[in-house]
Design a protein around this motif. Sequence first.
Motif, short mmCIF file in Angstrom:
data_model
loop_
_atom_site.label_atom_id
_atom_site.label_comp_id
_atom_site.label_asym_id
_atom_site.label_seq_id
_atom_site.Cartn_x
_atom_site.Cartn_y
_atom_site.Cartn_z
N GLU A 59 0.84 -1.21 0.00
CA GLU A 59 0.00 0.00 0.00
C GLU A 59 0.87 1.26 0.00
OE1 GLU A 59 -3.56 1.85 -0.37
OE2 GLU A 59 -3.30 -0.30 -0.22
N ARG A 60 0.89 1.94 -1.13
CA ARG A 60 1.62 3.20 -1.22
C ARG A 60 0.61 4.32 -1.03
NH1 ARG A 60 5.70 3.51 -6.15
NH2 ARG A 60 6.75 4.90 -4.71
N HIS A 61 0.88 5.18 -0.08
CA HIS A 61 -0.02 6.30 0.14
C HIS A 61 0.08 7.26 -1.04
CE1 HIS A 61 -0.94 4.96 4.15
NE2 HIS A 61 0.35 4.83 4.40
N GLU A 62 -0.97 8.01 -1.26
CA GLU A 62 -1.03 8.92 -2.39
C GLU A 62 0.14 9.89 -2.41
OE1 GLU A 62 -3.55 7.95 -0.61
OE2 GLU A 62 -5.12 7.29 -1.97
N ARG A 63 0.50 10.41 -1.23
CA ARG A 63 1.59 11.38 -1.18
C ARG A 63 2.93 10.73 -1.54
NH1 ARG A 63 3.53 15.20 3.91
NH2 ARG A 63 5.24 16.18 2.79
N SER A 134 -9.88 -1.85 -16.48
CA SER A 134 -11.10 -2.16 -17.23
C SER A 134 -11.40 -1.07 -18.24
CB SER A 134 -12.29 -2.29 -16.27
OG SER A 134 -12.06 -3.30 -15.33
N LEU A 135 -11.78 -1.49 -19.43
CA LEU A 135 -12.14 -0.54 -20.48
C LEU A 135 -13.32 0.31 -20.00
CD1 LEU A 135 -11.24 0.01 -23.44
CD2 LEU A 135 -13.14 -1.43 -24.16
N GLY A 136 -13.18 1.64 -20.11
CA GLY A 136 -14.23 2.54 -19.67
C GLY A 136 -14.13 2.92 -18.21
N GLY A 137 -13.22 2.27 -17.47
CA GLY A 137 -13.05 2.58 -16.05
C GLY A 137 -12.27 3.87 -15.85
N ARG A 138 -12.53 4.54 -14.75
CA ARG A 138 -11.82 5.79 -14.43
C ARG A 138 -10.84 5.51 -13.30
NH1 ARG A 138 -14.63 11.60 -12.73
NH2 ARG A 138 -12.73 12.86 -12.90
N TYR A 139 -9.59 5.90 -13.50
CA TYR A 139 -8.52 5.57 -12.55
C TYR A 139 -7.65 6.78 -12.26
CZ TYR A 139 -9.57 0.72 -13.83
OH TYR A 139 -10.19 -0.48 -14.05
N ILE A 140 -7.03 6.74 -11.09
CA ILE A 140 -5.91 7.63 -10.77
C ILE A 140 -4.66 6.80 -11.01
CG2 ILE A 140 -4.69 8.86 -8.93
CD1 ILE A 140 -7.45 9.38 -7.65
N ARG A 183 -13.65 10.55 -5.06
CA ARG A 183 -13.35 11.92 -4.62
C ARG A 183 -12.37 11.94 -3.43
NH1 ARG A 183 -14.19 15.11 -8.78
NH2 ARG A 183 -16.23 14.73 -9.71
N LYS A 184 -12.50 10.95 -2.56
CA LYS A 184 -11.62 10.90 -1.39
C LYS A 184 -10.16 10.73 -1.81
CE LYS A 184 -10.89 8.35 2.94
NZ LYS A 184 -11.34 7.19 3.75
N LYS A 185 -9.93 9.80 -2.77
CA LYS A 185 -8.56 9.59 -3.25
C LYS A 185 -8.06 10.82 -4.00
CE LYS A 185 -8.49 4.55 -3.55
NZ LYS A 185 -9.84 4.22 -3.11
N GLU A 186 -8.96 11.46 -4.76
CA GLU A 186 -8.55 12.66 -5.49
C GLU A 186 -8.13 13.76 -4.52
OE1 GLU A 186 -9.95 15.33 -9.24
OE2 GLU A 186 -11.42 15.06 -7.64
N ARG A 187 -8.86 13.93 -3.44
CA ARG A 187 -8.49 14.96 -2.44
C ARG A 187 -7.10 14.68 -1.88
NH1 ARG A 187 -14.04 14.69 -0.95
NH2 ARG A 187 -13.60 13.22 0.74
N LYS A 188 -6.78 13.41 -1.66
CA LYS A 188 -5.46 13.06 -1.14
C LYS A 188 -4.35 13.37 -2.16
CE LYS A 188 -6.86 9.41 2.08
NZ LYS A 188 -6.74 7.97 2.41
N VAL A 189 -4.65 13.12 -3.43
CA VAL A 189 -3.66 13.42 -4.48
C VAL A 189 -3.47 14.93 -4.60
CG1 VAL A 189 -3.12 13.24 -6.95
CG2 VAL A 189 -4.15 11.29 -5.75
N LEU A 190 -4.56 15.67 -4.55
CA LEU A 190 -4.46 17.14 -4.63
C LEU A 190 -3.72 17.70 -3.44
CD1 LEU A 190 -8.07 17.96 -5.93
CD2 LEU A 190 -5.91 18.22 -7.19
#
Length: 198
Positions: A59-63, A134-140, A183-190
């Motif tokens: 598990e690598r944290h977003e930061r 997955s095709l059509g999936g949205r990922y970070i 959204r939670k993961k995106e907030r961590k990346v931002l």
Amino acid sequence: MPLISMRLAERRQRSSALQLISIRMLPGAGCALMLLVTAAAVAQRDSKERTCLMDYHKERHEREAYCHSDFAVNGIVHDVDSVGRDVQLLTVLVNSGGLYKMNRLYITPDGVFFRVRILVVNNPHCHQSCLHFSLGGRYIIMGQVYNKRMEVPTSIQQVISTHLRAGDGLVTSGRSFFRRFNRKKERKVLAAAHSKCK
């Protein structure tokens, strides 16, 4: 028959029986050896599988991932091409808000989106794909930006020279970051994007 003669006869019979047992045991010994070899092969396979699972579940944290990556984007997988064993070439559609970090990442305008090409390389020792998109999936997705001076495993050099150009993304199991978008993961990346890396 005298007692001594009877004992000698018994000893001969026992000796013959022991010889017969030892001859009959030889195939069994071969079987045992084969079982040992099979057990060793299974143990080696299990060890490789454990390594794969450790890579996947590391598990690598977003930061941490953000700081160790050349690029970080969030986008929709538009196309998936299998270009070799355990290797896939993704085309990801990213809008301007999904380009968190670029560092020479090559992007191509496509209407309101940008196209990003990313080569995904799975661990060849894994029984199952650790990096599954997955095709059509949205990922970070976070990874390295490929350049011709980059050291890559010999097993994928041919694939890379054929399908990857300088500026494309490279994602490898155990060293990169990918998660389904929320959204939670995106907030961590931002938050990582606005903090200083050590």
